[in-house]
Design an enzyme around this catalytic site. Structure first.
Site, PDB file in Angstrom:
ATOM      1  N   GLY A  74       0.776  -1.237   0.000  1.00  0.00           N
ATOM      2  CA  GLY A  74       0.000   0.000   0.000  1.00  0.00           C
ATOM      3  C   GLY A  74       0.808   1.288   0.000  1.00  0.00           C
ATOM      4  O   GLY A  74       0.325   2.310   0.490  1.00  0.00           O
ATOM      5  N   THR A  75       2.012   1.285  -0.598  1.00  0.00           N
ATOM      6  CA  THR A  75       2.748   2.559  -0.635  1.00  0.00           C
ATOM      7  C   THR A  75       2.058   3.551  -1.573  1.00  0.00           C
ATOM      8  O   THR A  75       2.133   4.767  -1.346  1.00  0.00           O
ATOM      9  CB  THR A  75       4.228   2.372  -1.056  1.00  0.00           C
ATOM     10  N   ASN A  76       1.405   3.074  -2.606  1.00  0.00           N
ATOM     11  CA  ASN A  76       0.655   3.998  -3.468  1.00  0.00           C
ATOM     12  C   ASN A  76      -0.570   4.551  -2.745  1.00  0.00           C
ATOM     13  O   ASN A  76      -0.919   5.722  -2.912  1.00  0.00           O
ATOM     14  CB  ASN A  76       0.257   3.312  -4.781  1.00  0.00           C
TER      15      ASN A  76
ATOM     16  N   MET B  17      -4.076  -6.706  -7.245  1.00  0.00           N
ATOM     17  CA  MET B  17      -3.526  -7.759  -8.106  1.00  0.00           C
ATOM     18  C   MET B  17      -4.564  -8.755  -8.625  1.00  0.00           C
ATOM     19  O   MET B  17      -4.216  -9.846  -9.049  1.00  0.00           O
ATOM     20  CB  MET B  17      -2.424  -8.508  -7.351  1.00  0.00           C
TER      21      MET B  17
ATOM     22  N   ILE C  51      -7.807  -9.496 -11.267  1.00  0.00           N
ATOM     23  CA  ILE C  51      -8.506  -8.979 -12.452  1.00  0.00           C
ATOM     24  C   ILE C  51     -10.019  -9.107 -12.234  1.00  0.00           C
ATOM     25  O   ILE C  51     -10.505 -10.132 -11.743  1.00  0.00           O
ATOM     26  CB  ILE C  51      -8.023  -9.741 -13.714  1.00  0.00           C
ATOM     27  N   LEU C  52     -10.735  -8.036 -12.562  1.00  0.00           N
ATOM     28  CA  LEU C  52     -12.206  -8.061 -12.464  1.00  0.00           C
ATOM     29  C   LEU C  52     -12.780  -8.191 -13.877  1.00  0.00           C
ATOM     30  O   LEU C  52     -12.130  -7.800 -14.848  1.00  0.00           O
ATOM     31  CB  LEU C  52     -12.708  -6.766 -11.806  1.00  0.00           C
TER      32      LEU C  52
ATOM     33  N   ASN D 156      -5.751   2.699 -12.899  1.00  0.00           N
ATOM     34  CA  ASN D 156      -4.744   1.754 -12.402  1.00  0.00           C
ATOM     35  C   ASN D 156      -3.360   2.375 -12.555  1.00  0.00           C
ATOM     36  O   ASN D 156      -3.117   3.096 -13.519  1.00  0.00           O
ATOM     37  CB  ASN D 156      -4.811   0.467 -13.239  1.00  0.00           C
TER      38      ASN D 156
ATOM     39  N   HIS E 240       0.476   1.292 -13.236  1.00  0.00           N
ATOM     40  CA  HIS E 240       1.262   0.143 -13.691  1.00  0.00           C
ATOM     41  C   HIS E 240       2.741   0.529 -13.681  1.00  0.00           C
ATOM     42  O   HIS E 240       3.098   1.617 -14.149  1.00  0.00           O
ATOM     43  CB  HIS E 240       0.829  -0.268 -15.113  1.00  0.00           C
TER      44      HIS E 240
HETATM   45  C1  GAR Z   1       3.289  -1.057  -7.439  1.00  0.00           C
HETATM   46  O1  GAR Z   1       4.576  -1.000  -7.991  1.00  0.00           O
HETATM   47  C2  GAR Z   1       2.256  -1.076  -8.528  1.00  0.00           C
HETATM   48  O2  GAR Z   1       2.585  -0.283  -9.629  1.00  0.00           O
HETATM   49  C3  GAR Z   1       2.257  -2.525  -8.902  1.00  0.00           C
HETATM   50  O3  GAR Z   1       2.384  -3.213  -7.686  1.00  0.00           O
HETATM   51  C4  GAR Z   1       3.062  -2.398  -6.728  1.00  0.00           C
HETATM   52  C5  GAR Z   1       2.203  -2.262  -5.492  1.00  0.00           C
HETATM   53  O4  GAR Z   1       2.874  -1.587  -4.469  1.00  0.00           O
HETATM   54  N1  GAR Z   1       1.057  -2.878  -9.632  1.00  0.00           N
HETATM   55  C6  GAR Z   1       1.051  -3.763 -10.609  1.00  0.00           C
HETATM   56  O5  GAR Z   1       2.028  -4.396 -10.950  1.00  0.00           O
HETATM   57  C7  GAR Z   1      -0.301  -3.923 -11.310  1.00  0.00           C
HETATM   58  N2  GAR Z   1      -0.143  -4.523 -12.596  1.00  0.00           N
HETATM   59  P1  GAR Z   1       2.101  -0.911  -3.247  1.00  0.00           P
HETATM   60  O6  GAR Z   1       1.149  -1.955  -2.659  1.00  0.00           O
HETATM   61  O7  GAR Z   1       3.204  -0.560  -2.291  1.00  0.00           O
HETATM   62  O8  GAR Z   1       1.364   0.305  -3.767  1.00  0.00           O
END
Ligand code: GAR
Length: 210
Positions: free
Chosen positions: A14-16, A93, A95-96, A110, A112
């Site tokens: 969950g850093t994003n 992670m 897919i819906l 999203n 990516h």
């Molecule tokens: C992030 O790097 C995000 O871009 C990627 O997973 C990581 C989640 O990190 N997402 C994908 O690869 C989706 N195709 P987070 O949980 O720390 O935000």
């Protein structure tokens, strides 16, 4: 301009999500407010981040549903219950199916961790994306924020940011630099643009008015 409920979908650290929470605290999500975080995993650290910031959480575990269709239906019901105006996949992670994509057309975004159309599509997620980029020997990678459509990672692109690959990079070091320099910046920015009604979609492409 109307106020928008943002529902964030997560599966991991969950850093994003944290970048979005921090942006909201700084007043940088425009008319948006994070009103709910939904996780596909019960032990995702992202849930702790939400709780620490008094954001409502829900857990919808993929394995508890027999197929993608029933999981998607449960997710769609939850999003309607939460009155979601914008849905953000932030390291989500799962897919819906197209029913969810149709119900929330141009309302789901999203992030990516690559420059789409490179290193994207089914199977390209998390660290594996960076392993593939290093394997190919690209000199530049980055991140993309795009609208979610039924085809994985193929929806209209909203924002992209390039990040240089450095000599000696590992998948982990590249992932970290792309998060810090690109994802944590362009995801909140895209959310702000959406919440301030500055994104329109025409012929599968976005037009951004600032
Ligand atoms: C992030 O790097 C995000 O871009 C990627 O997973 C990581 C989640 O990190 N997402 C994908 O690869 C989706 N195709 P987070 O949980 O720390 O935000």
């Amino acid at each position: 301009m109307s106020f928008k409920n943002i529902v964030v979908l997560v599966s991991g650290g969950g850093t994003n999500l944290q970048a979005l929470i921090d942006a909201e605290k700084r007043g940088e999500l425009g008319n948006g407010k994070i009103t709910c975080v939904i996780s596909s995993k019960a032990d995702a650290y992202a849930l702790t981040r939400a709780e620490e910031n008094n954001i409502k959480t829900r857990v919808l575990v993929r394995k508890e549903y027999s197929d993608i269709a029933s999981y998607s239906k449960a997710m769609c019901d939850a999003l309607i219950e939460e009155k979601a105006d914008l849905i953000v996949y932030a390291g989500f992670m799962t897919i819906l199916d197209e029913n969810v994509c149709d119900a929330f057309e141009n309302k789901m975004i999203n992030v990516h961790p690559a420059l789409i159309p490179s290193f994207c599509g089914k199977g390209f997620y998390g660290l594996h994306v960076h392993e593939c980029a290093l394997e190919k020997g690209v000199k530049v990678s980055g991140a993309t924020v795009h609208f979610v459509t039924a085809e994985c990672d193929a929806g209209p692109i909203i924002l992209q940011k390039a990040v240089a690959v450095e000599e000696g990079d590992t998948p982990e070091s590249l992932q970290k630099r792309i998060m810090q320099e690109a994802e944590w910046k362009i995801l909140p920015k895209a959310v702000q643009l959406f919440c301030d009604d500055k994104i329109t979609v025409e012929d599968g492409k976005t037009i951004i008015s600032e």
